[in-house]
Design a protein around this motif. Structure first.
Motif, PDB file in Angstrom:
ATOM      1  N   UNK A   1       0.496  -1.115   0.034  1.00  0.00           N
ATOM      2  CA  UNK A   1       0.341  -0.017   0.216  1.00  0.00           C
ATOM      3  C   UNK A   1       1.348   1.160   0.448  1.00  0.00           C
ATOM      4  N   UNK A   2       0.604   2.789  -0.542  1.00  0.00           N
ATOM      5  CA  UNK A   2       1.393   3.775  -0.370  1.00  0.00           C
ATOM      6  C   UNK A   2       0.925   4.336   0.731  1.00  0.00           C
ATOM      7  N   UNK A   3       1.462   5.239   1.100  1.00  0.00           N
ATOM      8  CA  UNK A   3       1.523   5.951   2.335  1.00  0.00           C
ATOM      9  C   UNK A   3       0.243   7.460   1.854  1.00  0.00           C
ATOM     10  N   UNK A   4      -0.826   6.852   3.093  1.00  0.00           N
ATOM     11  CA  UNK A   4      -1.714   7.618   2.496  1.00  0.00           C
ATOM     12  C   UNK A   4      -2.096   9.203   3.767  1.00  0.00           C
ATOM     13  N   UNK A   5      -0.702   9.424   3.610  1.00  0.00           N
ATOM     14  CA  UNK A   5      -0.856  10.815   3.506  1.00  0.00           C
ATOM     15  C   UNK A   5      -0.667  11.312   2.378  1.00  0.00           C
ATOM     16  N   UNK A   6       0.314  10.659   1.175  1.00  0.00           N
ATOM     17  CA  UNK A   6       0.810  11.905   0.609  1.00  0.00           C
ATOM     18  C   UNK A   6       0.212  11.794  -1.260  1.00  0.00           C
ATOM     19  N   UNK A   7       0.240  12.515  -1.445  1.00  0.00           N
ATOM     20  CA  UNK A   7      -0.734  13.471  -2.828  1.00  0.00           C
ATOM     21  C   UNK A   7      -0.198  12.408  -3.702  1.00  0.00           C
ATOM     22  N   UNK A   8      -1.272  11.545  -4.321  1.00  0.00           N
ATOM     23  CA  UNK A   8      -0.438   9.858  -4.884  1.00  0.00           C
ATOM     24  C   UNK A   8      -1.184   9.845  -5.768  1.00  0.00           C
ATOM     25  N   UNK A   9      -1.791  11.437  -6.254  1.00  0.00           N
ATOM     26  CA  UNK A   9      -3.380  11.652  -7.777  1.00  0.00           C
ATOM     27  C   UNK A   9      -2.624  11.136  -9.109  1.00  0.00           C
ATOM     28  N   UNK A  10      -1.618  12.069  -8.844  1.00  0.00           N
ATOM     29  CA  UNK A  10      -0.457  11.934 -10.612  1.00  0.00           C
ATOM     30  C   UNK A  10      -0.386  10.559 -10.846  1.00  0.00           C
ATOM     31  N   UNK A  11       0.495   9.859  -9.450  1.00  0.00           N
ATOM     32  CA  UNK A  11       0.554   8.433  -9.402  1.00  0.00           C
ATOM     33  C   UNK A  11      -0.540   7.593 -10.262  1.00  0.00           C
ATOM     34  N   UNK A  12      -1.880   7.376  -9.043  1.00  0.00           N
ATOM     35  CA  UNK A  12      -2.790   7.032  -9.767  1.00  0.00           C
ATOM     36  C   UNK A  12      -3.284   7.588 -10.847  1.00  0.00           C
TER      37      UNK A  12
ATOM     38  N   UNK B   1      -7.917  -6.363 -17.558  1.00  0.00           N
ATOM     39  CA  UNK B   1      -6.649  -4.730 -17.679  1.00  0.00           C
ATOM     40  C   UNK B   1      -7.115  -3.572 -17.625  1.00  0.00           C
ATOM     41  N   UNK B   2      -6.680  -2.817 -17.647  1.00  0.00           N
ATOM     42  CA  UNK B   2      -7.200  -1.251 -16.242  1.00  0.00           C
ATOM     43  C   UNK B   2      -8.007  -0.621 -17.611  1.00  0.00           C
ATOM     44  N   UNK B   3      -7.253  -1.185 -18.533  1.00  0.00           N
ATOM     45  CA  UNK B   3      -7.843  -0.625 -20.339  1.00  0.00           C
ATOM     46  C   UNK B   3      -9.247  -0.426 -20.330  1.00  0.00           C
ATOM     47  N   UNK B   4     -10.223  -1.798 -19.833  1.00  0.00           N
ATOM     48  CA  UNK B   4     -11.287  -2.555 -19.781  1.00  0.00           C
ATOM     49  C   UNK B   4     -12.415  -0.935 -19.292  1.00  0.00           C
ATOM     50  N   UNK B   5     -11.593  -0.427 -18.754  1.00  0.00           N
ATOM     51  CA  UNK B   5     -12.293   0.623 -17.807  1.00  0.00           C
ATOM     52  C   UNK B   5     -13.670   1.438 -18.960  1.00  0.00           C
ATOM     53  N   UNK B   6     -13.109   1.565 -20.358  1.00  0.00           N
ATOM     54  CA  UNK B   6     -14.044   2.596 -21.091  1.00  0.00           C
ATOM     55  C   UNK B   6     -15.720   1.619 -21.033  1.00  0.00           C
ATOM     56  N   UNK B   7     -15.203   0.258 -20.683  1.00  0.00           N
ATOM     57  CA  UNK B   7     -16.392  -0.393 -20.715  1.00  0.00           C
ATOM     58  C   UNK B   7     -17.747   0.567 -19.541  1.00  0.00           C
ATOM     59  N   UNK B   8     -17.289   0.912 -18.863  1.00  0.00           N
ATOM     60  CA  UNK B   8     -17.920   1.480 -18.066  1.00  0.00           C
ATOM     61  C   UNK B   8     -17.956   3.123 -17.295  1.00  0.00           C
ATOM     62  N   UNK B   9     -18.865   3.174 -16.673  1.00  0.00           N
ATOM     63  CA  UNK B   9     -19.595   4.523 -16.625  1.00  0.00           C
ATOM     64  C   UNK B   9     -18.462   5.151 -16.288  1.00  0.00           C
ATOM     65  N   UNK B  10     -18.351   6.850 -16.533  1.00  0.00           N
ATOM     66  CA  UNK B  10     -17.520   7.488 -15.892  1.00  0.00           C
ATOM     67  C   UNK B  10     -17.079   7.405 -14.342  1.00  0.00           C
ATOM     68  N   UNK B  11     -18.363   8.237 -14.155  1.00  0.00           N
ATOM     69  CA  UNK B  11     -18.737   7.862 -13.079  1.00  0.00           C
ATOM     70  C   UNK B  11     -17.824   6.382 -11.383  1.00  0.00           C
ATOM     71  N   UNK B  12     -17.557   5.647 -12.547  1.00  0.00           N
ATOM     72  CA  UNK B  12     -18.077   4.747 -11.493  1.00  0.00           C
ATOM     73  C   UNK B  12     -16.977   4.476 -10.577  1.00  0.00           C
ATOM     74  N   UNK B  13     -17.201   4.008  -9.186  1.00  0.00           N
ATOM     75  CA  UNK B  13     -15.836   4.214  -8.380  1.00  0.00           C
ATOM     76  C   UNK B  13     -15.174   3.439  -8.397  1.00  0.00           C
ATOM     77  N   UNK B  14     -13.590   3.920  -8.627  1.00  0.00           N
ATOM     78  CA  UNK B  14     -12.375   2.922  -9.271  1.00  0.00           C
ATOM     79  C   UNK B  14     -11.055   3.581  -7.834  1.00  0.00           C
ATOM     80  N   UNK B  15     -11.482   2.338  -6.950  1.00  0.00           N
ATOM     81  CA  UNK B  15     -10.325   2.227  -6.063  1.00  0.00           C
ATOM     82  C   UNK B  15      -8.986   1.880  -5.751  1.00  0.00           C
ATOM     83  N   UNK B  16      -7.723   2.231  -5.538  1.00  0.00           N
ATOM     84  CA  UNK B  16      -6.688   1.858  -5.964  1.00  0.00           C
ATOM     85  C   UNK B  16      -6.749   1.137  -4.504  1.00  0.00           C
ATOM     86  N   UNK B  17      -5.423  -0.086  -4.627  1.00  0.00           N
ATOM     87  CA  UNK B  17      -5.792  -1.050  -4.069  1.00  0.00           C
ATOM     88  C   UNK B  17      -3.839  -1.324  -3.397  1.00  0.00           C
ATOM     89  N   UNK B  18      -3.188  -1.474  -4.599  1.00  0.00           N
ATOM     90  CA  UNK B  18      -1.419  -1.773  -3.970  1.00  0.00           C
ATOM     91  C   UNK B  18      -0.386  -1.962  -5.291  1.00  0.00           C
TER      92      UNK B  18
END
Length: 305
Positions: free
Chosen positions: A17-28, A59-76
């Motif tokens: 897991x990443x340190x959840x106190x750091x801004x990792x927006x660009x990385x994610x 593959x995360x390339x399959x995100x195109x099959x989901x609505x733009x607002x579908x909740x997506x969470x980073x796991x590690x």
């Protein structure tokens, strides 16, 4: 107990897991755009399973099959590959017609726990935890404004009052009470006859887990405990509990059940528990011990073996 020796399913997550106190927006954002990254779809918390035995990581390339607002969470990360969870509930009101149901099925997580490997279950449990938290905690508890997910779902922040919120864990004490060569098992009113387990209850504010263990056994079964011994914990994503397992000695075997909580309870001899765990033909009939993926089962294994 040594780190890594926890015998429980949903524990021992293989991801870093990443340190959840750091801004990792660009990385994610970059990892979501990387087709080598993987994601597991869940429909109302149940994972996509292929051929009845393989977690449906895509593959995360399959995100195109989901609505733009579908909740997506980073796991590690594992071997520098990023893992995500995505809510397939946004694609359909029925699991049979949800995204990618044509290559597998959205299997009940309790059923999947008996089929999938434990590393995948730990990852899936984490995904379910975060997605369910987002579903039930979209709004700020301080001002009521809708919050924004941050750090890939590891926290949310209110854009109105700037309050920060983190995923909830509900602590539970689960206790295998023993007296000489027998242990106490019981079942709630909604359980089928014969399905018995260790007794458990939520830890209240200002209470230690050991105090909760003693209180719950007294309230539910009238049992006074001594020598309450912590064994191990289990993340329990149904929906968000942290189970803390204990084995404890009972002063006697006299029961006084709270029938609103406990429909049935009985003392079961250690020799019978061993037969039940081994599915021996000589095991007593009409008793069913918890499945292997539960912490109650692991407490029984520790005590009986």
């Amino acid at each position: 107990m040594k780190i890594g020796a926890n015998p429980n399913w949903f524990a021992n997550n293989p991801l870093l897991r990443l340190n959840n106190e750091k801004d990792s927006t660009a990385f994610i954002r970059a990892r979501l755009a990387d087709p080598d990254s993987l994601m597991i779809p869940l429909w109302q918390g149940d994972p996509l399973v292929i051929d009845g035995k393989k977690a449906g990581f895509l593959s995360t390339a399959a995100r195109s099959e989901f609505p733009q607002g579908a909740t997506t969470v980073f796991l590690g990360l594992k071997n520098d590959r990023a893992y995500f969870g995505i809510d397939a509930s946004a694609t359909s009101q029925a699991p049979e017609t949800a995204a990618f149901a044509d290559i597998g099925e959205y299997m009940s997580l309790r059923m999947a726990a008996s089929e999938l490997n434990r590393d995948d279950l730990a990852v899936i449990g984490h995904a379910r935890w975060l997605i369910e938290w987002r579903r039930t905690h979209q709004f700020c508890s301080a001002c009521g404004h809708e919050t924004d997910l941050q750090l890939g779902g590891a926290k949310s922040q209110c854009p109105n009052c700037e309050a920060i919120h983190f995923p909830r864990s509900n602590p539970v004490a689960i206790v295998l009470a023993t007296h000489k060569d027998a242990c106490l098992l019981g079942r709630g009113p909604s359980w089928p006859p014969g399905f018995l387990s260790a007794l458990a209850g939520f830890i209240e504010a200002g209470e230690t887990p050991e105090e909760a263990a003693k209180r719950e056994l007294f309230e539910e079964a009238g049992i006074m405990l001594t020598d309450v011994r912590y064994q191990f914990s289990q993340p329990w994503p149904f929906p968000a509990s942290m189970m803390m397992g204990f084995i404890a000695d009972a002063e006697d075997r006299d029961l006084n059940l709270d029938t609103d909580e406990i429909e049935e309870a009985r003392w079961v001899a250690k020799s019978d528990i061993r037969l039940l765990l081994d599915k021996d033909e000589n095991a007593p009939e009409g008793i069913f011990v918890p499945p292997r993926f539960t912490i109650a089962r692991q407490l029984l294994e520790i005590w009986a073996r």
